[in-house]
Design a protein around this motif. Structure first.
Motif, PDB file in Angstrom:
ATOM      1  N   GLU A 124      11.385  64.153  93.545  1.00 48.77           N
ATOM      2  CA  GLU A 124      10.157  64.576  93.090  1.00 48.77           C
ATOM      3  C   GLU A 124      10.429  65.334  91.596  1.00 48.77           C
ATOM      4  O   GLU A 124      11.717  65.675  91.333  1.00 48.77           O
ATOM      5  CB  GLU A 124       9.417  65.523  94.202  1.00 48.77           C
ATOM      6  N   ILE A 134       5.967  62.241  93.293  1.00 45.54           N
ATOM      7  CA  ILE A 134       6.739  62.022  94.434  1.00 45.54           C
ATOM      8  C   ILE A 134       7.108  60.732  94.384  1.00 45.54           C
ATOM      9  O   ILE A 134       6.257  59.779  93.933  1.00 45.54           O
ATOM     10  CB  ILE A 134       5.988  62.234  95.700  1.00 45.54           C
ATOM     11  N   GLN A 146       9.389  62.259 101.519  1.00 42.83           N
ATOM     12  CA  GLN A 146       8.326  62.553 100.493  1.00 42.83           C
ATOM     13  C   GLN A 146       7.481  63.598 100.952  1.00 42.83           C
ATOM     14  O   GLN A 146       7.385  64.420 100.007  1.00 42.83           O
ATOM     15  CB  GLN A 146       7.309  61.573 100.766  1.00 42.83           C
ATOM     16  N   TYR A 155       7.700  66.878  98.570  1.00 41.81           N
ATOM     17  CA  TYR A 155       6.217  67.650  98.386  1.00 41.81           C
ATOM     18  C   TYR A 155       6.448  69.214  98.734  1.00 41.81           C
ATOM     19  O   TYR A 155       6.071  70.059  97.966  1.00 41.81           O
ATOM     20  CB  TYR A 155       5.248  67.038  99.293  1.00 41.81           C
TER      21      TYR A 155
END
Length: 76
Positions: free
Chosen positions: A25, A39, A48, A52
């Motif tokens: 990210e 992402i 993912q 995040y």
């Protein structure tokens, strides 16, 4: 019910982009005070979500006003 959580606002845009899998990210502070989280679309859904959450921690801890990126990452 009023939500005062700064993370539940329109000031964070989240985008998915094909990137090298070594990068999970990126977070970018914007001139207007908002943030952009990018992402990696090539990693698993689980990674993912972790990416995040990692990005949100940077925003919550105001890491963009700090000087040393390596120290910030080691502290997380």
């Amino acid at each position: 019910m009023i939500l005062n959580n700064p993370l539940l606002t329109e000031s964070i845009g989240v985008y998915f982009l094909d990137m090298d899998t070594a990068v999970e990210e990126e977070v970018h502070p914007n001139e207007d005070g908002s943030f952009t989280i990018i992402i990696n679309a090539r990693i698993s859904c689980e990674r993912q979500m972790l990416a995040y959450q990692h990005a949100l921690k940077h925003i919550m801890q105001d890491d963009f006003s700090k000087e040393c990126a390596d120290e910030i990452e080691n502290a997380m």
